[in-house]
Design a protein around this motif. Structure first.
Motif, PDB file in Angstrom:
ATOM      1  N   LEU A  61       0.853  -1.189   0.000  1.00  0.00           N
ATOM      2  CA  LEU A  61       0.000   0.000   0.000  1.00  0.00           C
ATOM      3  C   LEU A  61       0.895   1.248   0.000  1.00  0.00           C
ATOM      4  CD1 LEU A  61      -2.398  -1.234   2.844  1.00  0.00           C
ATOM      5  CD2 LEU A  61      -2.751  -1.476   0.372  1.00  0.00           C
ATOM      6  N   ARG A  62       0.330   2.390  -0.289  1.00  0.00           N
ATOM      7  CA  ARG A  62       1.044   3.671  -0.270  1.00  0.00           C
ATOM      8  C   ARG A  62       2.388   3.605  -1.027  1.00  0.00           C
ATOM      9  NH1 ARG A  62       3.087   4.613   4.074  1.00  0.00           N
ATOM     10  NH2 ARG A  62       2.875   2.590   5.085  1.00  0.00           N
ATOM     11  N   GLU A  92      -4.193  -5.952  -0.060  1.00  0.00           N
ATOM     12  CA  GLU A  92      -5.420  -5.801  -0.845  1.00  0.00           C
ATOM     13  C   GLU A  92      -5.963  -7.153  -1.292  1.00  0.00           C
ATOM     14  OE1 GLU A  92      -4.795  -3.085  -4.042  1.00  0.00           O
ATOM     15  OE2 GLU A  92      -5.081  -1.315  -2.768  1.00  0.00           O
ATOM     16  N   LEU A 102      -9.518  -3.704   4.823  1.00  0.00           N
ATOM     17  CA  LEU A 102      -8.107  -3.555   4.468  1.00  0.00           C
ATOM     18  C   LEU A 102      -7.241  -3.446   5.723  1.00  0.00           C
ATOM     19  CD1 LEU A 102      -6.229  -3.340   2.038  1.00  0.00           C
ATOM     20  CD2 LEU A 102      -6.539  -0.856   2.098  1.00  0.00           C
ATOM     21  N   SER A 190      -1.734   6.987   5.838  1.00  0.00           N
ATOM     22  CA  SER A 190      -2.972   6.251   6.111  1.00  0.00           C
ATOM     23  C   SER A 190      -3.513   6.568   7.504  1.00  0.00           C
ATOM     24  CB  SER A 190      -2.750   4.743   5.965  1.00  0.00           C
ATOM     25  OG  SER A 190      -1.892   4.248   6.971  1.00  0.00           O
TER      26      SER A 190
END
Length: 349
Positions: A61-62, A92, A102, A190
């Motif tokens: 992520l990110r 994911e 998530l 996040s």
């Protein structure tokens, strides 16, 4: 020794972790809490005879932030002379495949990765950077979800091989420590995403409670969690005594069909319903089925009111048969859902 390091050393000594030569996996996200944890444990490593391994879990992520985080963890470990590991997981995909949130999927994969590293290095513990502010948020989060008394005692500093050395230190205390030591860290964007319930609690609910209701709400929640934890420790001891007294033998066969567990009904009925519920919760987990509250209540009711010959149909094919003298747990057709009663099952045989 810095006061923050001294506070952690004091806890580690009280938990008998101070001079045992432990190997510790440190979950390091490159954020302020985990970076502070790496530096604090490194400062105590010689005194406590610790071997430390910093582990960064890349959740996929990110993508704009991950390279900087990975680099900082590796640089920090290199500067301090620690081993470092980068583990990649697919949060994911996990969330979609298992229909999890998530946040839930990322957490499950993160801890699974840390446990793999623990096995790889034959480490004694996993250390994570939860602080007192995280504890406050956790209490509110569990309260909103209608969690049990046990869950409301929240996180413990030493629990199932997980160390939380910073749990009694506030976020601000850790930020001050990093600033004083001129230690760099990364910001996880996040944590600003209000679609996550925890972030709404952090950025919206807690400030509202402090401003409009009680400026000391954080201390109050921490005190509540600590009191509940002490109560839980006592009650767990009582449940262990009950477990030993009621004698819950289980078949040793590896076949689920052969798994049978019996509990003396008369013995259990003498105890307070609160202890009965805890006993049945432990039994359900021990035989591999979810310990749902409604199921626990149904079993407890069966002990006091159940008619001999009746039965309960629970998760994954589990049947709970009620007899005059005992309650019996079994998987007549293995761990799979099925319709029908034990009476029919016996008549077939």
């Amino acid at each position: 020794m810095h006061p923050v390091e001294r506070a952690v050393y004091k806890w580690m000594s009280s938990a008998l972790l101070g001079e045992q030569g432990n190997t510790i996996i440190i979950g390091c996200s490159a954020g302020p809490d985990s970076i502070a944890l790496v530096h604090i444990l490194h400062a105590l490593a010689l005194k406590c005879h610790l071997r430390l391994i910093a582990v960064y879990v890349d959740h996929g992520l990110r993508p704009a932030e991950i390279p900087g985080e990975r680099q900082l963890v590796q640089q920090t470990a290199g500067k301090l002379g620690l081993d470092a590991e980068i583990v990649e997981v697919a949060a994911e995909s996990e969330a979609k495949h298992y229909k999890k949130s998530l946040e839930h999927a990322a957490r499950d994969l993160r801890y699974a990765a840390l446990h793999r590293m623990k096995e790889h290095y034959q480490a004694d513990y996993i250390a994570v950077g939860h602080n007192a502010d995280d504890q406050v948020e956790e209490v509110l989060l569990r309260l909103l979800r209608g969690s049990s008394r046990k869950a409301l005692s929240a996180m413990q500093q030493l629990e199932n091989g997980i160390l939380r050395p910073l749990l009694q230190l506030s976020k601000q205390t850790l930020l001050n420590y990093l600033a004083e030591q001129r230690i760099p860290f990364c910001h996880d964007s996040s944590n600003d995403d209000h679609s996550f319930l925890r972030n709404r609690i952090r950025h919206e609910l807690l400030p509202l409670l402090e401003q409009k209701y009680d400026p000391g709400i954080r201390k109050a929640l921490l005190k509540t969690a600590a009191n509940l934890a002490e109560d839980e420790d006592f009650l767990e001891g009582q449940v262990q005594q009950l477990w030993d007294q009621v004698d819950v033998p289980m078949a040793t066969s590896s076949s689920p069909e052969a798994m049978v567990l019996s509990v003396n009904r008369h013995m259990v009925s003498r105890y307070h319903p609160a202890l009965q519920r805890r006993l049945f919760e432990r039994i359900l987990w021990s035989i591999g089925t979810p310990a749902r509250y409604e199921h626990i209540l149904a079993i407890t009711k069966a002990v006091s009111q159940g008619r001999s010959g009746s039965e309960l149909h629970l998760s994954k094919g589990l049947r709970v048969a009620v007899f005059r003298d005992h309650i019996q747990f079994s998987y007549p057709r293995g761990r799979a859902a099925w319709r029908g009663s034990l009476k029919n099952e016996h008549s077939r045989k």
